[in-house]
Design a protein around this motif. Structure first.
Motif, PDB file in Angstrom:
ATOM      1  N   ALA A  15      -7.684   6.519   3.801  1.00 43.76           N
ATOM      2  CA  ALA A  15      -6.719   7.626   3.776  1.00 43.76           C
ATOM      3  C   ALA A  15      -7.341   8.883   3.179  1.00 43.76           C
ATOM      4  O   ALA A  15      -7.112  10.001   3.675  1.00 43.76           O
ATOM      5  CB  ALA A  15      -5.484   7.203   2.977  1.00 43.76           C
ATOM      6  N   ALA A  21      -1.344   5.604   3.106  1.00 40.27           N
ATOM      7  CA  ALA A  21      -2.298   4.521   2.887  1.00 40.27           C
ATOM      8  C   ALA A  21      -1.861   3.211   3.527  1.00 40.27           C
ATOM      9  O   ALA A  21      -2.652   2.262   3.572  1.00 40.27           O
ATOM     10  CB  ALA A  21      -2.512   4.307   1.394  1.00 40.27           C
ATOM     11  N   PHE A  67       0.140   3.624  -3.066  1.00 36.61           N
ATOM     12  CA  PHE A  67      -0.707   4.786  -2.780  1.00 36.61           C
ATOM     13  C   PHE A  67      -0.049   5.822  -1.870  1.00 36.61           C
ATOM     14  O   PHE A  67      -0.675   6.814  -1.527  1.00 36.61           O
ATOM     15  CB  PHE A  67      -2.026   4.328  -2.157  1.00 36.61           C
ATOM     16  CG  PHE A  67      -2.881   3.517  -3.089  1.00 36.61           C
ATOM     17  CD1 PHE A  67      -3.643   4.141  -4.065  1.00 36.61           C
ATOM     18  CD2 PHE A  67      -2.916   2.134  -3.002  1.00 36.61           C
ATOM     19  CE1 PHE A  67      -4.429   3.410  -4.935  1.00 36.61           C
ATOM     20  CE2 PHE A  67      -3.698   1.389  -3.865  1.00 36.61           C
ATOM     21  CZ  PHE A  67      -4.457   2.022  -4.841  1.00 36.61           C
ATOM     22  N   GLY A  87     -11.876   4.921  -2.307  1.00 39.19           N
ATOM     23  CA  GLY A  87     -10.483   4.660  -2.663  1.00 39.19           C
ATOM     24  C   GLY A  87     -10.264   4.660  -4.162  1.00 39.19           C
ATOM     25  O   GLY A  87      -9.251   5.183  -4.655  1.00 39.19           O
ATOM     26  N   ALA A 115       0.828  -1.207   0.000  1.00 39.35           N
ATOM     27  CA  ALA A 115       0.000   0.000   0.000  1.00 39.35           C
ATOM     28  C   ALA A 115       0.864   1.259   0.000  1.00 39.35           C
ATOM     29  O   ALA A 115       0.542   2.248  -0.669  1.00 39.35           O
ATOM     30  CB  ALA A 115      -0.931  -0.009   1.213  1.00 39.35           C
ATOM     31  N   LYS A 116       1.959   1.213   0.736  1.00 37.51           N
ATOM     32  CA  LYS A 116       2.881   2.370   0.776  1.00 37.51           C
ATOM     33  C   LYS A 116       3.489   2.630  -0.596  1.00 37.51           C
ATOM     34  O   LYS A 116       3.604   3.788  -1.030  1.00 37.51           O
ATOM     35  CB  LYS A 116       3.976   2.106   1.813  1.00 37.51           C
ATOM     36  CG  LYS A 116       4.987   3.237   1.952  1.00 37.51           C
ATOM     37  CD  LYS A 116       6.033   2.907   3.001  1.00 37.51           C
ATOM     38  CE  LYS A 116       7.085   4.016   3.100  1.00 37.51           C
ATOM     39  NZ  LYS A 116       8.117   3.696   4.126  1.00 37.51           N
ATOM     40  N   GLY A 161      -8.249   7.697  -5.738  1.00 34.52           N
ATOM     41  CA  GLY A 161      -7.000   7.321  -6.386  1.00 34.52           C
ATOM     42  C   GLY A 161      -6.980   7.696  -7.852  1.00 34.52           C
ATOM     43  O   GLY A 161      -5.932   8.072  -8.392  1.00 34.52           O
ATOM     44  N   ALA A 164      -4.567   0.492   5.179  1.00 32.19           N
ATOM     45  CA  ALA A 164      -4.738  -0.800   4.512  1.00 32.19           C
ATOM     46  C   ALA A 164      -4.616  -1.947   5.503  1.00 32.19           C
ATOM     47  O   ALA A 164      -5.411  -2.905   5.480  1.00 32.19           O
ATOM     48  CB  ALA A 164      -3.700  -0.954   3.397  1.00 32.19           C
ATOM     49  N   THR A 171      -1.370   8.100  -8.592  1.00 29.03           N
ATOM     50  CA  THR A 171      -1.904   6.823  -8.091  1.00 29.03           C
ATOM     51  C   THR A 171      -2.898   6.183  -9.054  1.00 29.03           C
ATOM     52  O   THR A 171      -3.505   5.167  -8.721  1.00 29.03           O
ATOM     53  CB  THR A 171      -2.584   7.023  -6.723  1.00 29.03           C
ATOM     54  OG1 THR A 171      -3.644   7.986  -6.850  1.00 29.03           O
ATOM     55  CG2 THR A 171      -1.585   7.503  -5.687  1.00 29.03           C
ATOM     56  N   GLY A 219      -8.257   0.714   2.004  1.00 28.20           N
ATOM     57  CA  GLY A 219      -7.280   1.456   2.797  1.00 28.20           C
ATOM     58  C   GLY A 219      -7.015   2.832   2.204  1.00 28.20           C
ATOM     59  O   GLY A 219      -6.909   3.825   2.936  1.00 28.20           O
ATOM     60  N   ASN A 220      -6.919   2.897   0.869  1.00 29.48           N
ATOM     61  CA  ASN A 220      -6.762   4.201   0.231  1.00 29.48           C
ATOM     62  C   ASN A 220      -8.002   5.063   0.464  1.00 29.48           C
ATOM     63  O   ASN A 220      -7.901   6.286   0.649  1.00 29.48           O
ATOM     64  CB  ASN A 220      -6.523   4.029  -1.268  1.00 29.48           C
ATOM     65  CG  ASN A 220      -6.185   5.339  -1.943  1.00 29.48           C
ATOM     66  OD1 ASN A 220      -5.299   6.061  -1.514  1.00 29.48           O
ATOM     67  ND2 ASN A 220      -6.894   5.667  -3.014  1.00 29.48           N
TER      68      ASN A 220
END
Length: 401
Positions: A276, A45, A41, A216, A37-38, A220, A49, A226, A272-273
């Motif tokens: 965020a 994020a 995104f 997300g 995720a890092k 994104g 996630a 992203t 998860g995004n």
């Protein structure tokens, strides 16, 4: 997975020892998904996630089961992580490592090939979308060769499945439209609860995660850096799901949620995004409140799952059954936890297992007994003990008894 478990069981065979590898695999999977995720995104994020994954009823339910679900999830998570690293770095080492992880994933669960196929589409999309990632042809060729090598190495497994293993999933029924919707919802956390309260809780969890998924994807897509990540994660989610449904309808019924544990990867990434994005738009309180809600819902859902007390069954039969009695298991696979409980408690049960793997096994006709077996079983034993599972529904051949 079972080969590793066979070696691991030399340390002991109590329930904690048996479940511990799956717990370790689930924890390692959450680490890989956080790192992925890092990369995809951004750092903001990663924690959301992992939070989505750690509050998923589906994830928590299978995280400690002695089945390959957590192992498959871990292998696919690290394969996806190294694929994305290879896309970013173009390093041959990352490509080779992702191939190894995919091979282990396929040998743990052959349906992981669907995730591999989706990954190939991700690489192809990345190669075509030069303005997004600028993936060169050499890297694409190396990744394609790795995918082909993994498939070739899986040929012995495919031959074994063709020879015998399809019979092992003969109990799965082809899904209708309602069951397909339920299966899809179960991936994001919804599961059929034991009472009205738990059903409401799991439906609420599914709705919240679906909303976060939508946020997300939209959030994104609006951010150009992203956008490629949204395409990749959406491909990992949609393609295996669509192919799995097609196989279920026209080839072989396979829609069992735990067989598709790898779908938790794109769900955690996209939701998860979304978490965020929610935090950036409405502040930390909104994000923390959502995670707290999901935590409460998943804990409640798991607390209401109907667990079957096989230790009590063995004690009951050891006290009441006699030599010459037979035991019939209404649901055939439940003979496994029964035998484990007998060995764990070391309680002698005088009665013999009549069905599914006791006397007259050749006439049983697993998973549904033949009429001749049912007629003969009453003459074979003095008394019959019928052990029901609380998951069993509908008519059954043993109704004739």
């Amino acid at each position: 997975y079972y080969s590793l478990l066979h070696v691991w069981l030399s340390l002991g065979q109590n329930a904690i020892v048996i479940r511990l590898p799956s717990v370790a695999f689930a924890v390692l999977a959450s680490i890989a998904i956080g790192r992925l995720a890092k990369l995809m995104f951004g750092e903001g994020a990663a924690a959301p996630a992992v939070a989505i994954l750690a509050t998923s009823t589906f994830f928590l339910y299978y995280a400690d089961e002695a089945r390959p679900a957590a192992f498959t999830l871990m292998m696919c998570s690290y394969a996806a992580l190294y694929v994305w690293r290879a896309i970013r770095s173009r390093r041959g080492r990352d490509i080779a490592v992702c191939g190894v992880f995919f091979l282990f994933a396929i040998y743990a669960n052959v349906l992981a090939m669907l995730f591999l196929f989706a990954t190939c589409l991700v690489v192809w999309t990345s190669a075509r979308s030069l303005t997004l990632l600028r993936l060169d042809r050499k890297t694409v060729a190396a990744m394609a060769a790795t995918a082909v090598a993994a498939c070739i190495a899986a040929i012995p497994l495919l031959l074994a499945i063709h020879e015998d293993s399809l019979a092992q999933i003969g109990w799965i029924v082809r899904s209708n439209a309602r069951q397909i919707v339920y299966f899809t919802a179960s991936i994001v956390g919804s599961n059929e609860g034991a009472d009205r309260g738990s059903r409401i809780a799991t439906e609420l969890e599914a709705i919240v995660v679906l909303v976060l998924l939508a946020i997300g994807i939209i959030g994104g897509w609006r951010s150009r850096p992203t956008r490629a990540s949204v395409i990749a994660a959406s491909t990992w989610l949609a393609v295996p799901l669509a192919i799995g449904i097609a196989i279920d309808q026209w080839v072989q019924p396979i829609l069992i949620a735990r067989y598709f544990s790898f779908l938790l990867i794109p769900v955690a990434l996209l939701a998860g995004n979304g978490l965020a994005v929610l935090r950036r738009g409405f502040g930390p309180a909104a994000a923390y409140g959502t995670v707290a809600l999901l935590s409460v819902v998943s804990i409640y859902s798991l607390a209401t799952v109907e667990r079957e007390d096989w230790r009590a069954v063995t004690t009951f039969l050891s006290q009441r059954s006699h030599a010459g009695d037979g035991i019939v298991f209404w649901t055939p696979w439940t003979v496994t936890p029964f035998e484990f409980a007998v060995g764990e408690k070391n309680v002698p049960v005088a009665a013999a297992i009549a069905y599914p793997n006791g006397p007259l096994i050749n006439a049983v006709g697993y998973p549904r007994p033949k009429p001749a077996f049912i007629r003969a079983i009453g003459r074979k034993f003095d008394r019959l003990w019928l052990v029901e599972s609380n998951a069993e529904e509908g008519p059954h051949p043993f109704d004739a008894l």
